[in-house]
Scaffold this active site. Structure first.
Site, mmCIF file in Angstrom:
data_model
loop_
_atom_site.group_PDB
_atom_site.id
_atom_site.type_symbol
_atom_site.label_atom_id
_atom_site.label_comp_id
_atom_site.label_asym_id
_atom_site.label_seq_id
_atom_site.Cartn_x
_atom_site.Cartn_y
_atom_site.Cartn_z
ATOM 1 N N TYR A 33 35.370 -50.227 -2.379
ATOM 2 C CA TYR A 33 34.368 -49.606 -1.515
ATOM 3 C C TYR A 33 34.161 -50.426 -0.262
ATOM 4 O O TYR A 33 34.636 -51.556 -0.144
ATOM 5 C CB TYR A 33 33.052 -49.392 -2.273
ATOM 6 C CG TYR A 33 32.209 -50.633 -2.477
ATOM 7 C CD1 TYR A 33 32.611 -51.646 -3.351
ATOM 8 C CD2 TYR A 33 31.006 -50.807 -1.790
ATOM 9 C CE1 TYR A 33 31.833 -52.786 -3.520
ATOM 10 C CE2 TYR A 33 30.223 -51.945 -1.961
ATOM 11 C CZ TYR A 33 30.634 -52.923 -2.820
ATOM 12 O OH TYR A 33 29.871 -54.052 -2.991
ATOM 13 N N LYS A 148 37.147 -55.921 -2.894
ATOM 14 C CA LYS A 148 35.806 -55.308 -2.922
ATOM 15 C C LYS A 148 35.790 -54.129 -3.892
ATOM 16 O O LYS A 148 35.827 -52.969 -3.488
ATOM 17 C CB LYS A 148 35.398 -54.884 -1.501
ATOM 18 C CG LYS A 148 33.902 -54.663 -1.340
ATOM 19 C CD LYS A 148 33.531 -54.604 0.119
ATOM 20 C CE LYS A 148 32.141 -54.093 0.376
ATOM 21 N NZ LYS A 148 31.073 -54.853 -0.256
ATOM 22 N N GLU A 180 28.352 -67.177 -3.850
ATOM 23 C CA GLU A 180 27.729 -66.292 -2.849
ATOM 24 C C GLU A 180 26.523 -65.616 -3.471
ATOM 25 O O GLU A 180 26.204 -65.844 -4.640
ATOM 26 C CB GLU A 180 28.746 -65.256 -2.352
ATOM 27 C CG GLU A 180 29.331 -64.410 -3.468
ATOM 28 C CD GLU A 180 30.509 -63.536 -3.042
ATOM 29 O OE1 GLU A 180 30.595 -63.151 -1.870
ATOM 30 O OE2 GLU A 180 31.328 -63.231 -3.927
ATOM 31 N N LEU A 204 33.725 -62.691 -1.751
ATOM 32 C CA LEU A 204 34.143 -61.609 -0.874
ATOM 33 C C LEU A 204 34.213 -62.154 0.554
ATOM 34 O O LEU A 204 33.325 -62.906 0.970
ATOM 35 C CB LEU A 204 33.139 -60.452 -0.930
ATOM 36 C CG LEU A 204 33.597 -59.264 -0.087
ATOM 37 C CD1 LEU A 204 34.752 -58.530 -0.765
ATOM 38 C CD2 LEU A 204 32.459 -58.306 0.188
HETATM 39 N N1 PMP Z 1 29.581 -60.908 -0.929
HETATM 40 C C1 PMP Z 1 29.395 -59.892 -1.776
HETATM 41 C C2 PMP Z 1 29.558 -60.129 -3.233
HETATM 42 C C3 PMP Z 1 29.048 -58.613 -1.291
HETATM 43 O O1 PMP Z 1 28.879 -57.595 -2.150
HETATM 44 C C4 PMP Z 1 28.865 -58.436 0.098
HETATM 45 C C5 PMP Z 1 28.455 -57.114 0.679
HETATM 46 N N2 PMP Z 1 29.119 -56.041 0.165
HETATM 47 C C6 PMP Z 1 29.060 -59.537 0.940
HETATM 48 C C7 PMP Z 1 29.416 -60.760 0.399
HETATM 49 C C8 PMP Z 1 28.894 -59.414 2.430
HETATM 50 O O2 PMP Z 1 29.980 -58.741 3.005
HETATM 51 P P1 PMP Z 1 29.827 -57.917 4.349
HETATM 52 O O3 PMP Z 1 29.323 -58.877 5.377
HETATM 53 O O4 PMP Z 1 31.191 -57.449 4.636
HETATM 54 O O5 PMP Z 1 28.841 -56.823 4.067
#
Ligand code: PMP
Length: 284
Positions: A33, A148, A180, A204
């Site tokens: 996603y 993701k 994270e 991620l």
């Molecule tokens: N880490 C995780 C586990 C996430 O789910 C997300 C957001 N989906 C992020 C980091 C941040 O990623 P982004 O800046 O691309 O939204």
């Protein structure tokens, strides 16, 4: 009001949107996603989200059912059809429907779904003024967090643990180091240095992370991409998170202890301003 959603090539009212019970996204969490934010009717960091989507699909030997330019058109059409000024666009692609079997099916057609979430004033959330509180929890997710995928049960449990503890979110810890947040990347600031975990399979690769670190470097701030512990975070001057839906969000408390003076820090606030200004300029 019923939204218009996109399902496998068609724009339909949400109550008419249908997915097979055999869809592997439903049965195996076999899908990926993206979430892209919309500010002032425009998409933030769209190209980077589309690129990460391609990578996630590639890592799982899945093909995108739509081309990149078509993807942009679908996003724009949903913004228009649902009259979104500020909000989010959620996109999910799964391997599709097939008789239940652990092995990947040979000829399944991928399923693609997109829907909008209207969030008026998304960039002016009160939490950005007050900062958020996080707790630390063990990271019990799988080892390919760089993909993701829609397996979000543990992050969801983490949010519930945070809620039960009177906090807003959880930072996950593996081998003594913060990976994270449940749905965001985690940072601390010590002196003039911004510290955030290096890229790898353990986190991620946040689109907002990449943009914010680039802006920080342009603004002559020092960036260290390395792992840090909760103890180090507790001694830091500031902490914050980044994500497509929260942009840059100050963290003022970790495990019940105030960070710095317990107020949102100036680096986080400045990065939030720069990120919002600069990304709005490039929004499509
Ligand atoms: N880490 C995780 C586990 C996430 O789910 C997300 C957001 N989906 C992020 C980091 C941040 O990623 P982004 O800046 O691309 O939204």
């Amino acid at each position: 009001m019923s939204r218009t959603v996109y399902v496998n090539g068609q724009y339909v009212p949400e109550e008419d949107a249908k997915i097979s019970v055999f869809d592997r996204g439903f049965l195996f969490a076999d899908g990926v996603y993206e979430v892209t934010s919309v500010l002032g009717g425009k998409l933030i960091d769209f190209a980077a989200h589309a690129t990460r989507l391609e990578r996630s699909l590639g890592e799982l030997q899945m093909e995108s059912p739509v081309a990149k330019d078509e993807l942009l058109e679908i996003h724009r059409e949903l913004v228009r059809a649902n009259d979104i000024t500020d909000g989010l666009i959620y996109l999910q692609i799964t391997r599709g429907a097939a008789d239940r079997d652990f092995a990947f099916p040979e000829n399944a057609t991928p399923t693609i779904v997109l829907f909008t979430q209207s969030k008026p004033g998304l960039a002016n959330s009160p939490a950005a003024q007050t900062g958020i509180k996080v707790i630390s929890i063990e990271d019990q997710r799988w080892g390919r967090r760089d993909i993701k995928t829609v397996q979000l049960l543990y992050p969801s449990m983490g949010k519930m643990m945070a809620k039960a503890a009177g906090a807003d979110d959880a930072w996950m810890v593996e081998d003594g180091h913060v990976t994270e947040g449940t749905s965001n990347n985690a940072y601390i600031v010590k002196g003039n240095t911004i510290i955030t975990r290096h890229l790898g399979n353990e986190i991620l690769h946040g689109i907002t992370r990449a943009a914010v670190l680039a802006f920080a470097r342009e603004a002559q701030m020092k960036v260290e991409e390395r792992a840090f512990t909760i103890d180090e975070a507790l001694q830091a001057d500031e902490a914050f998170i980044t994500s497509a839906s929260s942009f840059v969000m100050p963290v003022v408390e970790i495990d019940g202890t105030g960070i710095g003076n317990g107020e949102p820090g100036s680096v986080a606030q400045r990065l939030r301003e720069i990120y919002l200004d600069e990304s709005l300029k490039k929004a499509v």
